[in-house]
Design an enzyme around this catalytic site. Structure first.
Site, PDB file in Angstrom:
ATOM      1  N   ILE A   1       0.817  -1.216   0.000  1.00 20.01           N
ATOM      2  CA  ILE A   1       0.000   0.000   0.000  1.00 20.01           C
ATOM      3  C   ILE A   1       0.852   1.267   0.000  1.00 20.01           C
ATOM      4  O   ILE A   1       0.369   2.353   0.315  1.00 20.01           O
ATOM      5  CB  ILE A   1      -0.978   0.006   1.188  1.00 20.01           C
ATOM      6  CG1 ILE A   1      -0.226  -0.094   2.517  1.00 20.01           C
ATOM      7  CG2 ILE A   1      -1.983  -1.126   1.041  1.00 20.01           C
ATOM      8  CD1 ILE A   1      -1.143   0.029   3.739  1.00 20.01           C
ATOM      9  N   GLY A   2       2.121   1.101  -0.382  1.00 22.64           N
ATOM     10  CA  GLY A   2       3.021   2.241  -0.426  1.00 22.64           C
ATOM     11  C   GLY A   2       4.064   2.212   0.661  1.00 22.64           C
ATOM     12  O   GLY A   2       4.828   3.167   0.826  1.00 22.64           O
TER      13      GLY A   2
ATOM     14  N   LYS B   1      15.823   3.013   4.770  1.00 23.09           N
ATOM     15  CA  LYS B   1      15.231   4.085   3.962  1.00 23.09           C
ATOM     16  C   LYS B   1      13.713   4.006   3.960  1.00 23.09           C
ATOM     17  O   LYS B   1      13.017   5.002   4.220  1.00 23.09           O
ATOM     18  CB  LYS B   1      15.769   4.012   2.530  1.00 23.09           C
ATOM     19  CG  LYS B   1      15.440   5.232   1.683  1.00 23.09           C
ATOM     20  CD  LYS B   1      16.199   5.159   0.356  1.00 23.09           C
ATOM     21  CE  LYS B   1      16.059   6.464  -0.423  1.00 23.09           C
ATOM     22  NZ  LYS B   1      16.865   6.439  -1.673  1.00 23.09           N
TER      23      LYS B   1
ATOM     24  N   GLU C   1       2.837   1.954  12.142  1.00 24.71           N
ATOM     25  CA  GLU C   1       1.983   2.724  13.047  1.00 24.71           C
ATOM     26  C   GLU C   1       2.739   3.528  14.105  1.00 24.71           C
ATOM     27  O   GLU C   1       2.286   4.580  14.535  1.00 24.71           O
ATOM     28  CB  GLU C   1       1.001   1.783  13.759  1.00 24.71           C
ATOM     29  CG  GLU C   1      -0.378   1.749  13.160  1.00 24.71           C
ATOM     30  CD  GLU C   1      -0.658   0.505  12.331  1.00 24.71           C
ATOM     31  OE1 GLU C   1      -1.798   0.324  11.910  1.00 24.71           O
ATOM     32  OE2 GLU C   1       0.271  -0.278  12.079  1.00 24.71           O
TER      33      GLU C   1
END
Length: 745
Positions: free
Chosen positions: A472-473, A640, A712
């Site tokens: 989802i990215g 990264k 999260e």
């Protein structure tokens, strides 16, 4: 030959170029011959019934193929459980177009299908609807006296209820040297990913569909479609390689999927349904929540009593619940606790997981209460947390599998310059602006569930890994490729990770920060099994120099199997393929947590957040000038992409603290700012210096890779740290979110 490990290297996203050049295709961009377009008509009332729905004018327009309503929709599954999905809470799942009953404002009540998107959208305005309205309730605060215990269901396994009371909270709190009692409130928030929800359905013949869907779980959408429409699983393929953000909004199948599949099956045509930005506000959201805390401590700052109560919103048909009140005792080992979480059913759509659901809500209240306690005791807020530091999760009495939070505190404080803080509120200034320092702790669960992966080596020595998991990215494609490359002993260029296809090996929905910890071990297991197959075939080669070796005796490096103790004993995989007739070698493997090993420990990722704000003395305008987040999350596969995740969470934390909220007009029961002009989120000018520190943390228990999720944790501590910094800057304690300048005037 030198093996170049990929894990730990800051490799750029492998799909990055495709995304920034517009080459990557999203769910609403796939081409299909003779494609039809659907546009959804939404209810304009909040509760009641549709008495008349006149589609004649819309259907008379040239290019309109059909208008689906509750009156003419095709038959679908009868039983409620057939509509459930992997993330469904207890209750009755919403069924689009089931009948004429209106359950919430914005409910989908019709689908116009036309030859072009523009005609479908225009024709939707020509559908005439009459309603019989009924009284409704959408206001959490005025209905909080109706709060009740949540219903139990399968979702309760992933979102456990508050632990039972311990000790004697009331007596100990009333007799505590220091006492804090506070109330908190935050409003509704919507996910607002850049990519709006869309589904493109390719009709491949009788009861066979290929579906490009915006989703966080291809198999979740596949199961939903097959169950609802009575199709065979093998005849439903869901594909979602590129997802333009989701943040939890794609954990459940949204109604455009139902609409597109329904129309495609009925019309036997390729169909696309795309939602507008306003329609993105017509399903799940982060629920508004009221919170009440009471913390007690002795004169040395040791917590002895914790009370935390939350009252959240849910719909009238499902019981959505978050883990809101469990966190304080997971961090701070008070012996006397009373934790409660209740729900108020309202005439709104069911809330939905939104980045750090429950955690970002609950920790806001916990960490502000801790800050209040620090000021009352005249103890530095950082020192108070160190006084209450524990390697035990007191809520379960389990030791953490690993916990380097202390190092997060110390390294984060050093990087930030916390020692330069003047402890007195409103004592630090820069020109005509107050300057404030604030800090907070972050915690999020380190979960893991079942996943499968397949590894296939072709005769050229290159390997393809397959998994149904989405990206989802977050960088899943890149990280999984790194894990596979290292386990196989191959350069990353020789490994391809194929993903986001429901026909591939099972992966759960992508959420909860458990994707790398869940799918990563499955990829590792499949690659190890592939190496084992290669080794076995190498041993069986004629006159093999590895015939007496054991699997543990060899290493794999760039297409060669090498004896660790005798590097001259070496076999190339090309020899294996030459011997087997160039047949591909493959294996499919599962990975799941071992409860006998991991079940005895508490598992979490931790962070320490330090923030500096400036507050204009006259205008009350707030700016977050800099922030440092120190994170302990086990092994970092890719610094990264991991840093990118933390930075994204920090920016969202700034947004949560100072900007975003969905405004409800309770007279109409309607969200009033369903657009990105009035639903405020940060712009470039709002974001200044943000730093991320990863603390070394070794964990052999949490999973085979020693990794914990970072999706999260970046958001959890930001809002309370900002709130605490504002108090330090101004001396005004703000308990509600978001904090706008008018609250400081």
């Amino acid at each position: 030959m030198t093996k170049l490990p990929s894990i730990g290297k800051p490799i750029s996203r492998l799909e990055g170029r495709l995304k920034v050049t517009g080459t990557a295709k999203y769910a609403g961009e796939y081409e299909a011959p003779n494609l039809l377009y659907g546009y959804v008509v939404n209810s304009t009332i909040t509760k009641g019934k549709v008495t008349v729905i006149d589609t004649s004018e819309a259907k008379a327009l040239e290019g309109v193929i059909e208008v689906f309503t509750h009156e003419n929709r095709p038959s679908t599954a009868w039983f409620d459980f057939q509509y459930a999905d992997m993330d469904a809470p207890p209750g009755m799942v919403f069924k689009p177009l089931k009948d004429n009953e209106i359950k919430y404002n914005g409910q989908p009540i019709a689908l116009v299908v036309a030859e072009t998107f523009e005609m479908a959208r225009y024709a939707a305005t020509k559908v005439k609807i009459a309603y019989k309205q009924e009284q409704f309730e959408t206001n959490l605060e005025i209905n909080k006296n109706k709060a009740r215990e949540p219903k139990k269901g399968l979702a309760s396994l992933l979102k456990p209820p508050p632990p039972k009371p311990k000790g004697n909270f009331d007596e100990v709190w009333h007799n505590s040297f220091a006492q804090i009692s506070s109330e908190f409130k935050h409003g509704t928030e919507h996910h607002n990913p850049m990519e709006m929800f869309a589904t493109t359905v390719i009709y491949e013949g009788k009861d066979k569909l290929k579906i490009f869907d915006k989703t966080q779980g291809t198999i979740n959408s596949q199961m939903y479609v097959a169950n609802v429409f009575g199709l065979k699983m093998k005849n439903v393929q869901v594909i979602a390689p590129y997802v333009g953000g989701a943040f939890g909004s794609g954990l459940r199948p949204q109604y455009q999927l139902f609409m597109a599949v329904m129309a495609s099956l009925q019309l036997k045509r390729n169909v696309r349904v795309t939602l507008s930005r306003a329609q993105m506000y017509t399903f799940g959201h982060r629920p508004p929540t009221l919170q009440y805390t009471k913390f007690g401590a002795d004169k040395n700052g040791k917590l002895n009593a914790i009370y935390h109560k939350a009252i959240g919103e849910t719909s009238q048909f499902e019981d959505y619940v978050e883990t809101v009140v469990n966190w304080a005792n997971m961090l701070y080992p008070a012996e006397n606790t009373l934790l409660e979480h209740k729900l108020v059913p309202l005439d709104l759509y069911t809330a939905l997981d939104m980045r750090a659901p429950g955690g970002s809500t609950g920790m806001h209240a916990v960490e502000i209460t801790m800050d209040e306690l620090a000021y009352q005791l005249k103890i530095d807020p950082l020192e108070l947390r160190l006084i209450n530091y524990s390697d035990i999760d007191k809520s379960t009495d389990k030791e953490y599998s690993s916990k380097e939070l202390r190092e997060c505190y110390l390294k984060g404080a050093e990087k930030f310059g916390w020692s330069q803080r003047n402890p007195e509120p409103a004592s630090m200034k820069r020109g005509h602006k107050y300057v404030g320092y604030g800090m907070a702790t972050g915690i999020w669960e380190a979960s893991r569930i079942l996943a499968r992966a397949q590894a296939i080596m072709k005769s050229d020595g290159k390997v393809e890994i397959k998994s149904a998991v989405t990206d989802i990215g977050t960088g899943t494609l890149t990280v999984m490729t790194q894990i596979a490359a290292d386990e196989l002993g191959l350069p990353i260029e020789d490994v391809t990770f194929s993903y986001a296809d429901s026909k591939m090996p099972f992966a759960p929905i992508q959420g909860g920060s458990f994707t790398v910890a869940t799918v990563g071990p499955a990829v590792k297991a499949a690659c190890k099994a592939l190496n084992k197959k290669l080794f076995d075939q190498a041993k069986n080669l004629e006159n093999s120099i590895l015939s007496e070796a054991k699997f543990e005796d060899v290493t794999f490096n760039d297409g060669f199997i090498i004896h660790k103790n005798n590097p001259d004993f070496i076999i190339g995989v090309s020899e294996i393929f030459e011997a087997n007739g160039n047949k591909e070698i493959k294996t499919t493997n599962s990975s799941m947590p071992n409860p006998l090993k991991s079940g005895k420990k508490a598992k979490a990722v931790h962070s320490a957040v330090f923030v500096e704000v400036e507050v204009d003395q006259e205008l009350g305008v707030i700016e977050v000038k800099r922030a440092v987040t120190a994170v302990a999350a086990g092994k970092i596969i890719n610094p990264k992409t991991a840093e990118s995740q933390i930075l994204g969470g920090m920016i969202w934390g700034i947004s949560k603290a100072l900007h975003e909220e969905t405004i409800t007009d309770h007279y109409f029961g309607k969200y009033m700012n369903a657009n990105l002009a009035e639903y405020h989120i940060p712009v470039h000018a709002d974001i200044h210096d943000l730093d991320v520190i990863f603390i070394d943390e070794k964990d052999d228990i949490v999973n085979d890779l020693g990794v914990k999720g970072v999706g999260e944790i970046g958001i959890v501590g930001m809002a309370p740290a900002i709130s605490n910094a504002i108090f330090h800057a101004t001396g005004k304690r703000i308990y509600d979110l978001p904090i706008h300048f008018d609250k400081l005037l």
